[in-house]
Design an enzyme around this catalytic site. Structure first.
Site, PDB file in Angstrom:
ATOM      1  N   ARG A 195       0.826  -1.215   0.000  1.00  0.00           N
ATOM      2  CA  ARG A 195       0.000   0.000   0.000  1.00  0.00           C
ATOM      3  C   ARG A 195       0.857   1.261   0.000  1.00  0.00           C
ATOM      4  O   ARG A 195       0.590   2.192  -0.766  1.00  0.00           O
ATOM      5  CB  ARG A 195      -0.961   0.002   1.185  1.00  0.00           C
ATOM      6  CG  ARG A 195      -2.033  -1.073   1.071  1.00  0.00           C
ATOM      7  CD  ARG A 195      -2.898  -1.139   2.293  1.00  0.00           C
ATOM      8  NE  ARG A 195      -2.055  -1.435   3.455  1.00  0.00           N
ATOM      9  CZ  ARG A 195      -2.421  -1.261   4.713  1.00  0.00           C
ATOM     10  NH1 ARG A 195      -3.606  -0.772   5.008  1.00  0.00           N
ATOM     11  NH2 ARG A 195      -1.611  -1.572   5.696  1.00  0.00           N
TER      12      ARG A 195
ATOM     13  N   ASN B 111      -6.056  -2.957   1.708  1.00  0.00           N
ATOM     14  CA  ASN B 111      -5.991  -4.407   1.842  1.00  0.00           C
ATOM     15  C   ASN B 111      -7.410  -4.953   1.875  1.00  0.00           C
ATOM     16  O   ASN B 111      -8.306  -4.352   2.458  1.00  0.00           O
ATOM     17  CB  ASN B 111      -5.281  -4.814   3.140  1.00  0.00           C
ATOM     18  CG  ASN B 111      -3.788  -4.655   3.066  1.00  0.00           C
ATOM     19  OD1 ASN B 111      -3.200  -4.559   1.994  1.00  0.00           O
ATOM     20  ND2 ASN B 111      -3.148  -4.633   4.223  1.00  0.00           N
TER      21      ASN B 111
END
Length: 87
Positions: free
Chosen positions: A15, A33
């Site tokens: 990320r 996620n």
């Protein structure tokens, strides 16, 4: 464009890496996620920059092992500003 990345993509700074690359390309959107172990993202910006970001997703950060990147075109969202990590 929405993207879903599968493989070893959680617990490897995917990320943060995505946010860094998206910022560099001047894209707006988010990355998060998913409960199933994948990473989802939404990218909004110039077509060439979005396509470059999708290409980069296939590499990911050094510790990642990307198996697949699925994409879906979505309408432009004028409300998006900046790129952020969704929790």
């Amino acid at each position: 464009m929405k993207a879903r990345v599968t493989g070893r993509v959680q617990g490897v700074a995917f990320r943060a890496w995505t946010r860094s690359r998206a910022d560099r390309l001047g894209l707006s959107g988010w990355v998060c996620n998913e409960d199933n172990g994948s990473v989802s993202a939404l990218f909004d910006g110039q077509k060439g920059a979005v396509l470059a970001m999708i290409d980069e997703l296939w590499e990911g950060p050094g510790a990642a092992s990307v198996l697949d990147v699925q994409t879906e075109m979505v309408p432009h969202d004028d409300a998006l500003s900046g790129f952020y990590i969704r929790y």
